[in-house]
Scaffold this active site. Structure first.
Site, PDB file in Angstrom:
ATOM      1  N   ARG A 124       0.838  -1.194   0.000  1.00 27.83           N
ATOM      2  CA  ARG A 124       0.000   0.000   0.000  1.00 27.83           C
ATOM      3  C   ARG A 124       0.876   1.249   0.000  1.00 27.83           C
ATOM      4  O   ARG A 124       1.862   1.323   0.725  1.00 27.83           O
ATOM      5  CB  ARG A 124      -0.912   0.013   1.227  1.00 27.83           C
ATOM      6  N   CYS A 155       0.566  -8.865  11.298  1.00 29.58           N
ATOM      7  CA  CYS A 155       0.714  -9.141  12.733  1.00 29.58           C
ATOM      8  C   CYS A 155      -0.084 -10.378  13.146  1.00 29.58           C
ATOM      9  O   CYS A 155      -0.520 -10.489  14.291  1.00 29.58           O
ATOM     10  CB  CYS A 155       0.257  -7.937  13.547  1.00 29.58           C
ATOM     11  N   SER A 212      -3.742 -15.436  10.183  1.00 26.89           N
ATOM     12  CA  SER A 212      -3.445 -16.751  10.761  1.00 26.89           C
ATOM     13  C   SER A 212      -4.216 -16.978  12.056  1.00 26.89           C
ATOM     14  O   SER A 212      -4.442 -18.126  12.430  1.00 26.89           O
ATOM     15  CB  SER A 212      -1.948 -16.989  10.910  1.00 26.89           C
TER      16      SER A 212
HETATM   17  C1  SPV Z   1      -3.494  -4.807   4.948  1.00 26.17           C
HETATM   18  O1  SPV Z   1      -2.384  -4.354   4.649  1.00 26.17           O
HETATM   19  O2  SPV Z   1      -4.097  -4.487   5.977  1.00 26.17           O
HETATM   20  C2  SPV Z   1      -4.132  -5.775   4.057  1.00 26.17           C
HETATM   21  C3  SPV Z   1      -3.612  -5.911   2.721  1.00 26.17           C
HETATM   22  O3  SPV Z   1      -5.119  -6.359   4.415  1.00 26.17           O
HETATM   23  S1  SPV Z   1      -4.014  -4.568   1.723  1.00 26.17           S
HETATM   24  O4  SPV Z   1      -5.040  -4.969   0.819  1.00 26.17           O
HETATM   25  O5  SPV Z   1      -2.814  -4.194   1.057  1.00 26.17           O
HETATM   26  O6  SPV Z   1      -4.517  -3.494   2.574  1.00 26.17           O
END
Ligand code: SPV
Ligand code: MN
Length: 637
Positions: free
Chosen positions: A96, A285, A289
C-alpha cells in the site's frame, strides 16, 4: 444530458457490444450511466466490457486475464501468478502506498492528522489530469459488487471501472457479485464507486510504468475513490481498502461501525459450542493466521461491519468473501490450513512470489527455494541486488495469495448470513517485543476501547517504508481513519453502551521477545490465548486482576496447552510472559499521551483511563519495590 443515448452511441463507435449496452440499460440507473460516461470520456478506453453476475461473464475475465499476461497459469489447476511493478527495493508497487493515498478535503473540512490530505478542488484537478487518456488502447471492465452478504442491512453496493483484468479477477474471488443487486436499487444513487487504471504499462508481464504518477484519491463527498498508475491490490481494488475508507466515513455519521476486523468462530475442544470473535491487528501481525487457526472457523480475515441487533448483541458481517493474505511464513507447521489450501487445485492468484518451472515459492514456506526463477524483479538469481545495491529476496515479504473463502474446509457456514454473527468478544493486537503480555482482558467496555486505541506495532513490509519502527495504530485502523479519532472512539463507546450483551475485549501480543531477541511463544500458541478468551466470555475461567486488565491463571493455561496443543507449558514460561513490565508500560503510556494530545476531542474516558493506569502502575511499583511484577505477586499482600 441523456446518458443512455450517449452510451448507445458507444455501440455505433464499436466501443460496446449490443449485449453489454442492454446490460447497462437493464440497470435503469442514471447515476451509473453518468459515471460511465464521465470516465469513458476522460480515460478513453478502446473497449468497454460489462460484467454481469453470469458464469459466462466471469469466465471471460478469468480467461482474458491470462490472455493479456496479467496473470500466468501455474502447474496446479486453477493457480495463476500476477506480478506488481518493481524498480528498486524502495521504489515499487508491492505494498500500500500511504504517501500517495490522499483524502480530498473540501474547503474548511476536517483534515485527519495521520493521513495525507489535499484540497478537494486541487486534488481532483491533479488526478483527473493524470487520468486523461489513461485507458488508451485498453479494455475497461465494468463490474458490480455487493459489500457484505446479499439482502442484508449490512450491504453496500459498489461499482468498479478498471482497465486491469487482474483487479477485475481478484474482486471476483474477494467480493459478492452485485449486478442483480444494482437492478434492485431502483435508480437510487446510494452506492460507492471506484475508478481504477493501471496507467501506461511496460514489459511482459505488463506492469505500471509511471509509478511516480501513482495516485489514490479518496473523495468522501462523492463516495468514490480514483486510483491510477498502480496494480497492487491494496492500492487498486476499490472494494478493499478504498471502500474501507468510504465505509468508515459513512458509519461515522450513522449508528454502526466499520472496522479492520477479522471474524472467526472460536471452538474450544470438548465444549461443543462456537463463540464469535472479531479482531483488529495491523498488517502482518498474525491477523489472517488467527482467523485460520486449526480447529476454528473463519468468517472473514480483514474487514467487518458491525451493527447492534434486536437480540442485544453486536452483529458482525464480513464485507468480503475471500482472502488476500500474506503468504510469507505460511507453511505446513505454522499455518496448516492455509498451506493445504495453497498447495491443492482451486482458483488461486499468487502475487509477487518466485516461479520456477510453473511452481510457486515464497519466504518461510518450509521448503528450499530454487536458486533462480521469475519473481517481482523479473528474472531472479541468488545474490541479485537492485541498482542501489540492496539485496532482492527471491519472493517479496508482502507477496500474497487470493482465494475464495468458500474453497476452505474451515469456513463458517454463517459467512453469507444476512444477519452476520453475534459477537462475544473482540481482540486487538500489535507487534510488540517488550511491553504487553500475550493475552489480557479489558476491565470493561471503555477499557476495551482504550486497549484498541493504544495498539502499537513495529512496522512491516505491508506498507512502503522502513520496517521495525514502533508506531501507534488505533484499532489497526489508522491508515483508513478519514474521520476524527475522537469521534470514532466516542462512536465505539456509544455503540457498546447501547448493547445488552457487550462483547468482552482482549488484547493479544504474539511477538513478545526475551532479552536475546528470541520470541517467547511458538506461532501456534496464539490458539491458547484465543481459547482462553473464549472461555472467559463463557464464564469458564477465573483471572487475576491487574491495573492493566485481567490476566490468566497458570493452571488454566497449562491445561489448555495440554488439551489443545499437547504441549507442556512451564510455570517459568508463564511468569516470563505474564509479568507486568511497569517501566515499559509507563513508557508506552507516555507515547500514547503524546498521540492523543495531537488529536482534538479525545473523549474524557480515554484520559481518565490513561491517568488511572499511570497512577496505579506507579503505586504498584512503589508497593512491591520493583518494576517487573510477577503474576503471583498479585496474590501476596
Ligand atoms: C493490509 O495491509 O491491511 C491488508 C492488505 O489487508 S491490503 O489490501 O494491502 O490493505
Ligand atoms: Mn487489512
Amino acid at each position: 444530458m441523456d446518458y443512455l443515448k450517449e452510451i448507445e452511441g458507444y455501440v455505433t463507435r464499436g466501443l460496446l457490444s449490443e449485449t453489454d449496452f442492454e446490460k447497462l440499460n437493464e440497470l435503469n440507473n442514471k447515476k451509473v450511466l453518468h459515471i460511465i460516461h464521465q470516465f469513458v470520456d476522460l480515460c478513453n478506453p478502446s473497449k468497454l466490457t460489462v460484467v454481469s453476475d453470469s458464469e459466462e461473464d466471469i469466465t471471460y475475465v478469468r480467461q482474458n486475464v491470462v490472455k493479456k499476461h496479467e496473470e500466468s497459469k501455474l502447474n496446479i489447476n486453477g493457480h495463476t501468478v500476477h506480478f506488481d511493478g518493481f524498480v528498486t527495493m524502495s521504489n515499487h508497487d508491492q505494498a500500500r502506498d500511504k504517501g500517495n493515498t490522499k483524502i480530498l478535503i473540501p474547503k474548511g473540512g476536517y483534515k485527519p492528522p495521520a493521513l495525507n490530505t489535499i484540497d478537494r478542488e486541487e486534488g481532483l484537478e491533479e488526478i483527473l489530469k493524470i487520468m486523461e487518456g489513461c485507458m488508451k488502447g485498453k479494455e475497461c471492465i465494468i463490474r458490480f459488487f455487493c459489500l457484505g452478504p446479499k439482502n442484508s442491512k449490512f450491504s453496500i453496493l459498489s461499482l468498479q471501472l478498471t482497465d486491469s483484468l487482474y483487479v477485475a479477477h481478484s474482486e471476483d474471488l474477494l467480493y459478492r457479485a452485485g449486478y442483480e443487486e444494482f437492478k434492485k436499487l431502483n435508480n437510487s444513487e446510494d452506492f460507492f464507486y471506484f475508478i481504477h487504471s493501471a496507467g501506461e504499462l511496460t514489459g511482459d508481464p505488463p506492469v505500471t510504468k509511471n509509478l511516480k504518477n501513482r495516485r489514490i484519491y479518496v473523495d468522501l463527498k462523492e463516495s468514490r475513490v480514483l486510483s491510477v498508475n498502480n496494480q497492487y491490490a491494496g492500492n487498486s481494488l476499490g472494494l478493499k481498502k478504498l471502500a474501507l475508507r468510504l465505509a468508515i466515513h459513512k458509519a461515522n455519521n450513522e449508528d454502526w461501525l466499520t472496522e479492520h476486523y477479522f471474524i472467526m468462530g472460536v471452538c474450544p475442544k470438548g465444549k461443543n459450542r462456537v463463540s464469535y470473535f472479531a479482531g483488529a491487528y495491523p498488517s502482518a501481525c498474525g491477523k489472517t493466521s488467527t482467523a485460520m487457526l486449526p480447529g476454528q472457523q473463519i468468517v472473514g480475515d480483514d474487514i467487518a461491519y458491525l451493527r447492534s441487533w434486536g437480540d442485544g448483541f453486536a452483529h458482525a458481517a464480513n464485507i468480503e468473501k475471500g482472502i488476500f493474505g500474506i503468504i510469507k511464513d505460511v507453511n505446513q507447521i505454522d499455518d496448516p490450513v492455509i498451506y493445504e489450501a495453497l498447495t491443492t487445485p482451486r482458483e488461486t492468484i499468487f502475487s509477487n512470489v518466485l516461479i520456477k518451472d510453473g511452481d510457486s515459492y515464497w519466504l518461510g514456506m518450509g521448503k528450499d527455494n530454487p536458486k533462480e526463477g521469475m519473481n517481482f524483479s523479473g528474472h531472479w538469481k541468488a545474490n541479485k541486488a537492485d541498482e542501489n545495491g540492496n539485496s532482492i529476496p527471491f519472493a517479496h515479504p508482502n507477496a500474497r495469495y487470493t482465494i475464495r473463502l468458500s474453497e476452505l474446509s474451515n469456513t463458517d457456514d454463517k459467512l453469507e448470513d444476512p444477519e452476520g454473527v453475534p459477537l462475544h468478544g473482540i481482540f486487538y493486537g500489535g507487534r510488540d517485543s517488550d511491553t504487553m503480555p500475550p493475552i489480557l482482558q479489558s476491565l470493561n467496555w471503555e477499557h476495551g476501547i482504550y486497549l484498541g486505541a493504544t495498539i502499537e506495532s513495529e512496522t512491516t513490509s505491508a506498507t512502503i517504508g522502513a520496517e521495525g519502527v514502533r508506531k501507534s495504530n488505533p484499532m489497526a485502523n489508522l491508515d483508513f481513519l478519514v474521520v476524527p479519532l475522537g469521534k470514532y472512539l466516542k462512536n465505539h463507546e456509544k455503540f457498546g453502551k447501547e448493547l445488552k450483551y457487550c462483547p468482552k475485549v482482549f488484547s493479544t501480543n504474539y511477538f513478545l521477545k526475551n532479552e536475546d531477541g528470541k520470541y517467547l511463544n511458538g506461532i501456534l500458541d496464539k490458539k491458547i490465548w484465543i481459547i482462553w478468551a473464549e472461555g472467559r466470555t463463557q464464564g469458564d475461567f477465573e483471572a487475576i486482576i491487574t491495573p492493566i486488565g485481567y490476566i490468566p491463571l497458570y493452571e488454566d493455561l497449562k491445561n489448555l496447552f495440554d488439551l489443545e496443543l499437547g504441549k507442556l507449558y512451564s510455570e517459568t514460561d508463564y511468569i516470563e510472559q505474564f509479568s507486568i513490565r511497569i517501566k515499559n508500560i509507563l513508557a508506552k503510556l507516555e507515547r500514547m499521551e503524546k498521540m492523543f494530545k495531537a488529536e482534538k476531542d479525545i473523549p474524557e474516558f480515554i484520559w481518565t483511563l490513561l491517568n488511572k493506569q499511570k497512577n496505579d502502575l506507579i503505586q504498584l511499583m512503589n508497593d512491591k519495590g520493583k518494576d517487573v511484577i510477577f503474576p503471583n505477586d498479585f496474590f501476596k499482600k
